[in-house]
Structure formats: C-alpha cells, structure tokens
Design a protein around this motif. Structure first.
Motif, mmCIF file in Angstrom:
data_model
loop_
_atom_site.group_PDB
_atom_site.id
_atom_site.type_symbol
_atom_site.label_atom_id
_atom_site.label_comp_id
_atom_site.label_asym_id
_atom_site.label_seq_id
_atom_site.Cartn_x
_atom_site.Cartn_y
_atom_site.Cartn_z
ATOM 1 N N ILE A 97 12.774 53.901 77.309
ATOM 2 C CA ILE A 97 12.764 52.519 77.771
ATOM 3 C C ILE A 97 14.208 52.045 77.742
ATOM 4 O O ILE A 97 14.871 52.096 76.706
ATOM 5 N N ARG A 98 14.698 51.594 78.871
ATOM 6 C CA ARG A 98 16.101 51.174 78.989
ATOM 7 C C ARG A 98 16.144 49.669 79.265
ATOM 8 O O ARG A 98 15.604 49.201 80.268
ATOM 9 N N ILE A 99 16.773 48.922 78.367
ATOM 10 C CA ILE A 99 16.839 47.476 78.541
ATOM 11 C C ILE A 99 18.295 47.013 78.461
ATOM 12 O O ILE A 99 19.129 47.649 77.829
ATOM 13 N N HIS A 125 11.224 56.014 72.648
ATOM 14 C CA HIS A 125 12.655 56.201 72.872
ATOM 15 C C HIS A 125 13.222 54.941 73.535
ATOM 16 O O HIS A 125 12.698 54.475 74.540
ATOM 17 N N LEU A 126 14.297 54.418 72.950
ATOM 18 C CA LEU A 126 14.885 53.177 73.447
ATOM 19 C C LEU A 126 16.372 53.354 73.740
ATOM 20 O O LEU A 126 17.083 54.042 73.004
ATOM 21 N N GLU A 127 16.824 52.720 74.818
ATOM 22 C CA GLU A 127 18.245 52.612 75.118
ATOM 23 C C GLU A 127 18.535 51.137 75.370
ATOM 24 O O GLU A 127 17.898 50.516 76.221
ATOM 25 N N VAL A 128 19.477 50.572 74.620
ATOM 26 C CA VAL A 128 19.822 49.154 74.759
ATOM 27 C C VAL A 128 21.301 49.043 75.118
ATOM 28 O O VAL A 128 22.154 49.641 74.460
ATOM 29 N N VAL A 129 21.597 48.259 76.162
ATOM 30 C CA VAL A 129 22.970 48.045 76.602
ATOM 31 C C VAL A 129 23.242 46.546 76.631
ATOM 32 O O VAL A 129 22.441 45.782 77.181
ATOM 33 N N GLU A 130 24.354 46.109 76.024
ATOM 34 C CA GLU A 130 24.736 44.697 76.106
ATOM 35 C C GLU A 130 25.929 44.573 77.040
ATOM 36 O O GLU A 130 26.855 45.375 76.997
ATOM 37 N N PHE A 145 18.162 49.936 84.309
ATOM 38 C CA PHE A 145 17.336 49.357 83.263
ATOM 39 C C PHE A 145 15.911 49.145 83.755
ATOM 40 O O PHE A 145 15.674 48.972 84.950
ATOM 41 N N ASP A 146 14.988 49.129 82.789
ATOM 42 C CA ASP A 146 13.610 48.753 83.108
ATOM 43 C C ASP A 146 13.508 47.238 83.246
ATOM 44 O O ASP A 146 12.819 46.740 84.119
ATOM 45 N N PHE A 147 14.202 46.537 82.366
ATOM 46 C CA PHE A 147 14.261 45.079 82.469
ATOM 47 C C PHE A 147 15.485 44.579 81.716
ATOM 48 O O PHE A 147 16.125 45.325 80.955
ATOM 49 N N VAL A 148 15.824 43.330 81.940
ATOM 50 C CA VAL A 148 17.012 42.714 81.348
ATOM 51 C C VAL A 148 16.608 41.398 80.700
ATOM 52 O O VAL A 148 15.804 40.641 81.257
ATOM 53 N N ILE A 149 17.171 41.119 79.530
ATOM 54 C CA ILE A 149 16.960 39.848 78.854
ATOM 55 C C ILE A 149 18.216 39.004 79.055
ATOM 56 O O ILE A 149 19.305 39.386 78.606
#
Length: 312
Positions: A97-99, A125-130, A145-149
């Motif tokens: 999951i890429r966010i 499994h997670l991938e987080v990018v700021e 990304f799958d979604f963006v906050i």
C-alpha cells in the motif's frame, strides 16, 4: 518542425548521461560500446542537434541534452512503474500500500494512524512518502500512490482525481519562546508579516499569506521554504522566523515550552483534510481501514484541541 524520437535511444541516452561514459553505460545496458556509440550518433543526427559533449573527464550533456535527459528519465520511470504495477497485479505477489502525506500530517497523525492500522493488519506492506501537495498529486496521477492525504481547495490538479474530506484541523502561528511578538497582547496580520516566515513544502503558508496580503494590498514577507518539519521547528525555535503548522503537530513542543503559539486566530487558518484518489479507483478493505484510521486519529486530535480551547 516535427521531431521523431526513438524511445529506446532515450533510455540509452539517460544511461550515458548518468554513467558519464559510453563504456560504463554499455556494460550497464548489456550492449556493446560501438553499438551504443552508433545509437547516440544516430539520435543526435535524427534530432539535428548536439546532445553530448565528449571530453577528457568523460561525457556530459549539452544544454539541449540536459533538457532531453529530464524527459528520458521520466520515460524510464514510467516504464518501471508499469513493470511494477503489472507484477503487483499477479495474485502470487504481495502488493504494498503506497500513500502520500503532507509533511505537517506525517509528523503526528499519519504515524499514529499507521500504528492503529497495524493492530489488525500486522502483515501488511506499507510505503509512506511525505512531500509537497503538488508533487503528491502528480505522483497520484502517475500511479505512484494508492491515495494521498492532503488539504482541500486544490483547483488546478483535480482532473482525473477525486477527494473526500476526513476531518478539519487548524493552522497556528508558531514562534520561538522569546519572540518579540509575545509582548503584544493583540496581534494583526500587519504585525506578523513584519517578520520572516518559514513555509513547509505544502505551500499552504504561501496560500494563506497570498490571500491576506492581497486583502491588505501589502507585499509578501520574506519566506524560506523548508521541506522538513523537524528542521522548520528548530529554525523557528532559534530565530525570529514564524511558521504555520497545525496545532496537533506542535502540541508537545508547546507543552514543553520549546515553541510558542501566538494568540492569533483567523478563519483562513482552518483547513479541511481529505483523502485524494484517482477517478474510478476502488479501495480494498485494508486501504479502507487505513483511511478510517487516519480519519479517527485526525478527528480525535483536533477534537481534543477544541476541548482544550473552550472557555471555562
């Protein structure tokens, strides 16, 4: 004038620029050096311009070559993304999951949400990018990304994207403990813009200040862009710079008297936080649960803040 560019030659061209040598690039690409040299000569001939300069220290791009290299690199990245997505489509592979998240949200809300999500999804499994919001949404369109906050009120990049509001937070004007403005009982924007500002890469500070300065018919203050929230906090603590950060992102520093929230309130400092996703994108249950955790943590932190500020 129409230029016909061979995509394969572009991939070769990018490797030559990065390696700075035909021999090293040839080894990386598993082709012969003469064949690679011929390919580069043909690329320059087809475009009718010099792209490479060969010198004693190796090969470097000309000005036009540097322009072409930027596009060649993006094309290569798109191919790599396609390969990754195709492999992830295989049921035998575990898909991450890429966010993407704004830096101001990644300092508190997102980590807490991920911890909460892990309670029921230990093996996920997670991938987080700021990053800055414009870069996050560009990446979302490119399927990075799958979604963006991020925050709402984005009007120039919504083609192909959808957004759903999760919660509302409030930006605060943050200063150092000994900042001169602490001496003033009543603050106005005119007081605040006399000092330099530090802005996170989300550009939300720019948006707010632009609006205020247009209303006041005054020039923007000096603004330094800083991609790291931790560095931003340190600069504010040690200098007379001001910054806008959500209340939840500085709660600990304020409580420990390392930073100070100036008593300034304005409706423009309220912002809605939303989840952005591609049009037609359907979330599976783990992704829905992750968004729900972000929502729950965000609402809890912001609600706690509102309770703290209610008059006694």
């Amino acid at each position: 004038m129409v230029l016909e560019i061979d995509p394969k030659k572009l991939l070769y061209f990018a490797a030559v620029i990065e390696q700075g040598s035909l021999n090293r690039a040839a080894r990386q690409l598993s082709v012969s050096q003469p064949a690679l040299s011929t390919s580069m000569d043909r690329l320059e001939a087809e475009l009718g311009m010099q792209l490479l300069e060969r010198g004693p220290k190796g090969i470097v791009a000309t000005r036009k070559g540097d322009i072409l290299y930027c596009h060649a690199r993006l094309i290569r990245e798109e191919i790599q993304l396609a390969e990754r997505d195709l492999l992830n489509a295989d049921d035998c592979r575990s898909e991450s999951i890429r966010i993407g998240s704004l830096p101001s949200l990644a300092s508190k809300i997102v980590p807490m949400a991920l911890s909460k999500w892990r309670e029921t999804h230990e093996g996920g499994h997670l991938e987080v990018v700021e990053n800055a919001q414009v870069d996050l949404l560009t990446g979302l369109l490119r399927r990075d990304f799958d979604f963006v906050i991020g925050f709402t009120k984005v009007f120039d990049m919504l083609d192909g994207l959808r957004q759903r509001v999760l919660f509302r937070d409030t930006l605060r004007v943050i200063a150092g403990i000994n900042h001169p403005l602490r001496k003033l009982e009543t603050l106005t924007w005119a007081d605040l813009v006399k000092y330099p500002w530090i802005s996170p890469t989300s550009r939300r500070t720019h948006t707010v200040l632009d609006h205020i300065m247009q209303t006041m018919d005054a020039p923007l203050p000096q603004i330094t862009v800083c991609g790291s929230v931790s560095l931003l906090k340190s600069l504010v603590a040690e200098t007379e710079h001001l910054a806008l950060l959500p209340a939840h992102a500085v709660r600990e520093e304020v409580a420990e008297q390392r930073l100070y929230e100036l008593p300034f309130f304005d409706p423009t400092l309220n912002r809605d936080i939303a989840v952005f996703f591609r049009e037609g994108y359907v979330m599976d249950q783990p992704r829905k649960d992750l968004v729900a955790c972000v929502t729950e943590v965000g609402m809890e932190l912001c609600r706690d803040r509102e309770v703290e500020e209610l008059p006694v």
